[in-house]
Design a protein around this motif. Structure first.
Motif, PDB file in Angstrom:
ATOM      1  N   MET A   1      -7.712  -8.403   8.978  1.00 25.64           N
ATOM      2  CA  MET A   1      -8.666  -7.313   8.773  1.00 25.64           C
ATOM      3  C   MET A   1     -10.034  -7.864   8.373  1.00 25.64           C
ATOM      4  N   ASN A   2     -11.089  -7.210   8.858  1.00 27.45           N
ATOM      5  CA  ASN A   2     -12.427  -7.581   8.428  1.00 27.45           C
ATOM      6  C   ASN A   2     -12.860  -6.674   7.268  1.00 27.45           C
ATOM      7  N   CYS A   3     -14.064  -6.893   6.751  1.00 30.64           N
ATOM      8  CA  CYS A   3     -14.527  -6.142   5.585  1.00 30.64           C
ATOM      9  C   CYS A   3     -14.587  -4.640   5.857  1.00 30.64           C
ATOM     10  N   SER A   4     -15.060  -4.270   7.040  1.00 32.55           N
ATOM     11  CA  SER A   4     -15.162  -2.849   7.377  1.00 32.55           C
ATOM     12  C   SER A   4     -13.791  -2.182   7.362  1.00 32.55           C
ATOM     13  N   ASP A   5     -12.793  -2.860   7.956  1.00 39.09           N
ATOM     14  CA  ASP A   5     -11.431  -2.314   7.976  1.00 39.09           C
ATOM     15  C   ASP A   5     -10.895  -2.142   6.558  1.00 39.09           C
ATOM     16  N   VAL A   6     -11.129  -3.132   5.727  1.00 39.16           N
ATOM     17  CA  VAL A   6     -10.589  -3.108   4.369  1.00 39.16           C
ATOM     18  C   VAL A   6     -11.262  -2.025   3.532  1.00 39.16           C
ATOM     19  N   GLN A   7     -12.588  -1.917   3.639  1.00 38.26           N
ATOM     20  CA  GLN A   7     -13.304  -0.971   2.782  1.00 38.26           C
ATOM     21  C   GLN A   7     -12.947   0.479   3.084  1.00 38.26           C
ATOM     22  N   THR A   8     -12.565   0.776   4.328  1.00 38.76           N
ATOM     23  CA  THR A   8     -12.122   2.141   4.638  1.00 38.76           C
ATOM     24  C   THR A   8     -10.740   2.433   4.068  1.00 38.76           C
ATOM     25  N   ARG A   9     -10.036   1.377   3.647  1.00 39.69           N
ATOM     26  CA  ARG A   9      -8.672   1.545   3.121  1.00 39.69           C
ATOM     27  C   ARG A   9      -8.580   1.306   1.610  1.00 39.69           C
ATOM     28  N   LEU A  10      -9.703   0.962   0.977  1.00 39.28           N
ATOM     29  CA  LEU A  10      -9.640   0.584  -0.434  1.00 39.28           C
ATOM     30  C   LEU A  10      -9.144   1.719  -1.323  1.00 39.28           C
ATOM     31  N   SER A  11      -9.609   2.934  -1.073  1.00 40.33           N
ATOM     32  CA  SER A  11      -9.178   4.052  -1.909  1.00 40.33           C
ATOM     33  C   SER A  11      -7.668   4.259  -1.799  1.00 40.33           C
ATOM     34  N   ALA A  12      -7.154   4.238  -0.565  1.00 46.33           N
ATOM     35  CA  ALA A  12      -5.711   4.398  -0.362  1.00 46.33           C
ATOM     36  C   ALA A  12      -4.941   3.222  -0.951  1.00 46.33           C
ATOM     37  N   TYR A  13      -5.518   2.019  -0.833  1.00 46.92           N
ATOM     38  CA  TYR A  13      -4.876   0.837  -1.412  1.00 46.92           C
ATOM     39  C   TYR A  13      -4.804   0.955  -2.931  1.00 46.92           C
ATOM     40  N   ASP A  15      -4.668   3.610  -4.648  1.00 48.41           N
ATOM     41  CA  ASP A  15      -3.724   4.666  -5.016  1.00 48.41           C
ATOM     42  C   ASP A  15      -2.308   4.403  -4.510  1.00 48.41           C
ATOM     43  N   SER A  16      -2.085   3.179  -3.947  1.00 50.13           N
ATOM     44  CA  SER A  16      -0.750   2.780  -3.447  1.00 50.13           C
ATOM     45  C   SER A  16      -0.251   3.731  -2.366  1.00 50.13           C
ATOM     46  N   GLU A  17      -1.152   4.118  -1.462  1.00 49.79           N
ATOM     47  CA  GLU A  17      -0.797   5.056  -0.403  1.00 49.79           C
ATOM     48  C   GLU A  17      -0.626   4.389   0.952  1.00 49.79           C
ATOM     49  N   LEU A  18      -0.871   3.067   1.039  1.00 53.61           N
ATOM     50  CA  LEU A  18      -0.745   2.359   2.311  1.00 53.61           C
ATOM     51  C   LEU A  18       0.697   1.929   2.556  1.00 53.61           C
ATOM     52  N   LEU A  19       1.030   1.795   3.848  1.00 52.89           N
ATOM     53  CA  LEU A  19       2.329   1.211   4.192  1.00 52.89           C
ATOM     54  C   LEU A  19       2.370  -0.232   3.719  1.00 52.89           C
ATOM     55  N   ASP A  21       3.134  -3.159   5.053  1.00 56.60           N
ATOM     56  CA  ASP A  21       2.472  -4.186   5.864  1.00 56.60           C
ATOM     57  C   ASP A  21       0.953  -4.083   5.763  1.00 56.60           C
ATOM     58  N   GLU A  22       0.443  -2.851   5.803  1.00 57.90           N
ATOM     59  CA  GLU A  22      -1.004  -2.634   5.742  1.00 57.90           C
ATOM     60  C   GLU A  22      -1.535  -3.045   4.370  1.00 57.90           C
ATOM     61  N   ALA A  23      -0.802  -2.704   3.314  1.00 52.87           N
ATOM     62  CA  ALA A  23      -1.207  -3.090   1.961  1.00 52.87           C
ATOM     63  C   ALA A  23      -1.237  -4.604   1.816  1.00 52.87           C
ATOM     64  N   GLN A  25      -1.898  -6.770   4.181  1.00 49.23           N
ATOM     65  CA  GLN A  25      -3.078  -7.277   4.878  1.00 49.23           C
ATOM     66  C   GLN A  25      -4.334  -7.088   4.038  1.00 49.23           C
ATOM     67  N   VAL A  26      -4.433  -5.932   3.385  1.00 47.38           N
ATOM     68  CA  VAL A  26      -5.588  -5.684   2.524  1.00 47.38           C
ATOM     69  C   VAL A  26      -5.590  -6.667   1.357  1.00 47.38           C
ATOM     70  N   ALA A  27      -4.421  -6.887   0.757  1.00 55.41           N
ATOM     71  CA  ALA A  27      -4.318  -7.805  -0.379  1.00 55.41           C
ATOM     72  C   ALA A  27      -4.709  -9.222   0.020  1.00 55.41           C
ATOM     73  N   ALA A  28      -4.290  -9.628   1.226  1.00 57.95           N
ATOM     74  CA  ALA A  28      -4.625 -10.972   1.701  1.00 57.95           C
ATOM     75  C   ALA A  28      -6.132 -11.119   1.885  1.00 57.95           C
ATOM     76  N   HIS A  29      -6.785 -10.065   2.387  1.00 54.81           N
ATOM     77  CA  HIS A  29      -8.244 -10.105   2.566  1.00 54.81           C
ATOM     78  C   HIS A  29      -8.945 -10.162   1.211  1.00 54.81           C
ATOM     79  N   LEU A  30      -8.475  -9.362   0.256  1.00 56.06           N
ATOM     80  CA  LEU A  30      -9.106  -9.308  -1.067  1.00 56.06           C
ATOM     81  C   LEU A  30      -9.017 -10.644  -1.791  1.00 56.06           C
ATOM     82  N   ALA A  31      -7.976 -11.404  -1.475  1.00 61.40           N
ATOM     83  CA  ALA A  31      -7.769 -12.676  -2.162  1.00 61.40           C
ATOM     84  C   ALA A  31      -8.874 -13.676  -1.876  1.00 61.40           C
ATOM     85  N   HIS A  32      -9.577 -13.535  -0.718  1.00 63.38           N
ATOM     86  CA  HIS A  32     -10.618 -14.510  -0.373  1.00 63.38           C
ATOM     87  C   HIS A  32     -11.976 -13.853  -0.090  1.00 63.38           C
ATOM     88  N   CYS A  33     -12.109 -12.542  -0.375  1.00 59.83           N
ATOM     89  CA  CYS A  33     -13.383 -11.852  -0.132  1.00 59.83           C
ATOM     90  C   CYS A  33     -13.884 -11.257  -1.449  1.00 59.83           C
TER      91      CYS A  33
END
Length: 273
Positions: A1-13, A15-19, A21-23, A25-33
């Motif tokens: 995921m790129n920054c744009s993809d992640v930022q549209t999912r941050l609120s759901a992330y 609130d623990s609302e992501l599936l 696998d999707e969560a 991917q977001v966590a992996a991006h946050l670890a280095h961004c």
């Protein structure tokens, strides 16, 4: 995921609302961004602020007020009689109808105010101002002066032009002093802006304007709360806070507060409490 993809999912992330696998991917991006991680931290900070708030009590006369608002003509009276005959379920329906009407009116009003191209321009201009203000307040000020035919002025001249004395000119907290005064020809009005400094040299921008302007802050995290019983919208702007509330016929917006305690103190003083 790129920054744009992640930022549209941050609120759901958050609130623990992501599936799962999707969560992941977001966590992996946050670890280095660091940028997206800071955005998530903003959600977490405002979530923490909101947990400190209490809901105001529901007035005992709320249902009677709703009935009065629904009573507009023959058709409304017929609907109201049917609702009353249905007891609690009818009251729930009435509440839902009232909410839908209110939302519809709000959407129409919002569209009518911002459909003439000013919305995008205003959002973009203030986004640049907010990004710069925390670290380079003088550079940030130039963004507003250039885009809104702004100019530095004296307090007395501002009073002459506006026809009123800005509240920041008479109710600043102790240790906070006026640095500069500006007049800006905003889309909604000629706006007074006062920049202040506290004893540590920390900058604050205080705007007094005719209309509420949530568009100034784009999609930045925000929370609604009561500060000294004043309904206030608090927005996370970088490492600082902004806040807006209604004061008399106009709205006050402050930008650059360090924390919620400073926001509350400013609301109390500028509201004359």
């Amino acid at each position: 995921m790129n920054c744009s993809d992640v930022q549209t999912r941050l609120s759901a992330y958050h609130d623990s609302e992501l599936l799962e696998d999707e969560a992941a991917q977001v966590a992996a991006h946050l670890a280095h961004c660091s940028s997206c991680a800071a955005e998530l931290a903003s959600f977490e900070q405002l979530s923490g602020l909101s947990r400190k708030l209490t809901d105001p009590p529901i007035p005992a006369h709320m249902w009677e007020d709703l009935q009065a608002q629904l009573r507009g003509g023959k058709e409304d009276t017929q609907i109201l009689g049917w609702i009353n005959s249905k007891g609690d379920s009818g009251r729930l329906l009435a509440l839902a109808v009232t909410i839908l009407i209110a939302v519809g009116i709000g959407v129409i009003a919002y569209r009518s105010r911002f459909t003439v191209g000013g919305h995008d321009h205003l959002a973009g201009t203030f986004d640049s101002f907010l990004d710069e203000f925390e670290n380079q307040p003088d550079d940030a000020q130039q963004v507003l002066l250039v885009n809104y035919d702004g100019r530095p002025t004296t307090l007395q001249e501002a009073v002459n032009v506006l026809g009123y004395e800005p509240v920041a000119a008479k109710r600043l907290p102790p240790g906070c002093s006026i640095d500069k005064v500006y007049l800006l020809k905003m889309p909604c009005c000629t706006c007074a802006q006062i920049t202040c400094r506290n004893e540590s040299g920390h900058h604050l921008a205080i705007f007094e304007h005719d209309l509420d302007q949530p568009v100034w802050f784009g999609d930045r995290p925000s929370v609604s709360c009561l500060c000294h019983d004043v309904p206030t919208s608090v927005v996370q702007v970088g490492n600082k806070l902004a806040a807006t509330w209604k004061e008399g016929k106009r709205f006050i917006t402050i930008i650059g507060a360090n924390n919620l305690e400073e926001v509350t103190d400013l609301v109390a003083h500028l509201s004359g409490q």
